[in-house]
Design a protein around this motif. Structure first.
Motif, PDB file in Angstrom:
ATOM      1  N   THR A  19       0.840  -1.205   0.000  1.00 53.76           N
ATOM      2  CA  THR A  19       0.000   0.000   0.000  1.00 53.76           C
ATOM      3  C   THR A  19       0.867   1.245   0.000  1.00 53.76           C
ATOM      4  O   THR A  19       0.636   2.189  -0.760  1.00 53.76           O
ATOM      5  CB  THR A  19      -0.929   0.002   1.229  1.00 53.76           C
ATOM      6  OG1 THR A  19      -1.789  -1.136   1.154  1.00 53.76           O
ATOM      7  CG2 THR A  19      -1.766   1.266   1.285  1.00 53.76           C
ATOM      8  N   LEU A  23       1.847   4.801  -3.051  1.00 49.24           N
ATOM      9  CA  LEU A  23       1.607   6.219  -2.777  1.00 49.24           C
ATOM     10  C   LEU A  23       2.772   7.047  -3.306  1.00 49.24           C
ATOM     11  O   LEU A  23       3.907   6.571  -3.374  1.00 49.24           O
ATOM     12  CB  LEU A  23       1.405   6.435  -1.275  1.00 49.24           C
ATOM     13  CG  LEU A  23       0.235   5.641  -0.684  1.00 49.24           C
ATOM     14  CD1 LEU A  23       0.187   5.798   0.823  1.00 49.24           C
ATOM     15  CD2 LEU A  23      -1.088   6.059  -1.316  1.00 49.24           C
ATOM     16  N   SER A  28       1.210  11.582   1.870  1.00 53.74           N
ATOM     17  CA  SER A  28       0.275  10.460   1.753  1.00 53.74           C
ATOM     18  C   SER A  28       0.874   9.179   2.342  1.00 53.74           C
ATOM     19  O   SER A  28       0.161   8.367   2.925  1.00 53.74           O
ATOM     20  CB  SER A  28      -0.149  10.238   0.300  1.00 53.74           C
ATOM     21  OG  SER A  28       0.945   9.864  -0.506  1.00 53.74           O
ATOM     22  N   GLU A  31       0.642   9.660   6.198  1.00 51.39           N
ATOM     23  CA  GLU A  31      -0.758   9.547   6.616  1.00 51.39           C
ATOM     24  C   GLU A  31      -1.229   8.095   6.580  1.00 51.39           C
ATOM     25  O   GLU A  31      -1.843   7.597   7.527  1.00 51.39           O
ATOM     26  CB  GLU A  31      -1.650  10.399   5.724  1.00 51.39           C
ATOM     27  CG  GLU A  31      -3.122  10.312   6.093  1.00 51.39           C
ATOM     28  CD  GLU A  31      -4.014  11.128   5.173  1.00 51.39           C
ATOM     29  OE1 GLU A  31      -5.174  11.324   5.538  1.00 51.39           O
ATOM     30  OE2 GLU A  31      -3.561  11.542   4.089  1.00 51.39           O
ATOM     31  N   SER A  32      -0.929   7.400   5.501  1.00 51.22           N
ATOM     32  CA  SER A  32      -1.342   6.010   5.372  1.00 51.22           C
ATOM     33  C   SER A  32      -0.663   5.121   6.418  1.00 51.22           C
ATOM     34  O   SER A  32      -1.295   4.231   6.997  1.00 51.22           O
ATOM     35  CB  SER A  32      -1.022   5.491   3.967  1.00 51.22           C
ATOM     36  OG  SER A  32      -1.466   4.172   3.822  1.00 51.22           O
ATOM     37  N   GLY A  36      -2.912   3.374   9.134  1.00 48.82           N
ATOM     38  CA  GLY A  36      -2.826   1.916   9.085  1.00 48.82           C
ATOM     39  C   GLY A  36      -2.321   1.320  10.376  1.00 48.82           C
ATOM     40  O   GLY A  36      -2.806   0.276  10.833  1.00 48.82           O
TER      41      GLY A  36
END
Length: 65
Positions: A19, A23, A28, A31-32, A36
């Motif tokens: 994931t 990005l 991003s 943030e992910s 997560g």
């Protein structure tokens, strides 16, 4: 830790990293990773507690009289 659990968590780690790899901006990615981690830790903790409850009931029976 049983082998199945090890495989499960290894697969979860691979999905997390896949994931992040998709990005493009540092914002991003951070943030992910944060979202997560927070949600993933809560999910794994809840699943572990459910498993413990189920296993305790299986081993020791119901506490209800």
């Amino acid at each position: 830790m049983p082998l199945a659990s090890t495989r499960f968590f290894a697969q979860a780690a691979r999905l997390d990293l896949a994931t992040l790899r998709n990005l493009t901006t540092p914002e991003s990615i951070v943030e992910s990773a944060v979202v997560g981690t927070v949600l993933g830790d809560a999910l794994f903790s809840a699943l572990r507690k459910l498993g413990q409850q189920n296993e305790s009931k299986r081993l020791y029976g119901s506490s209800r009289a």
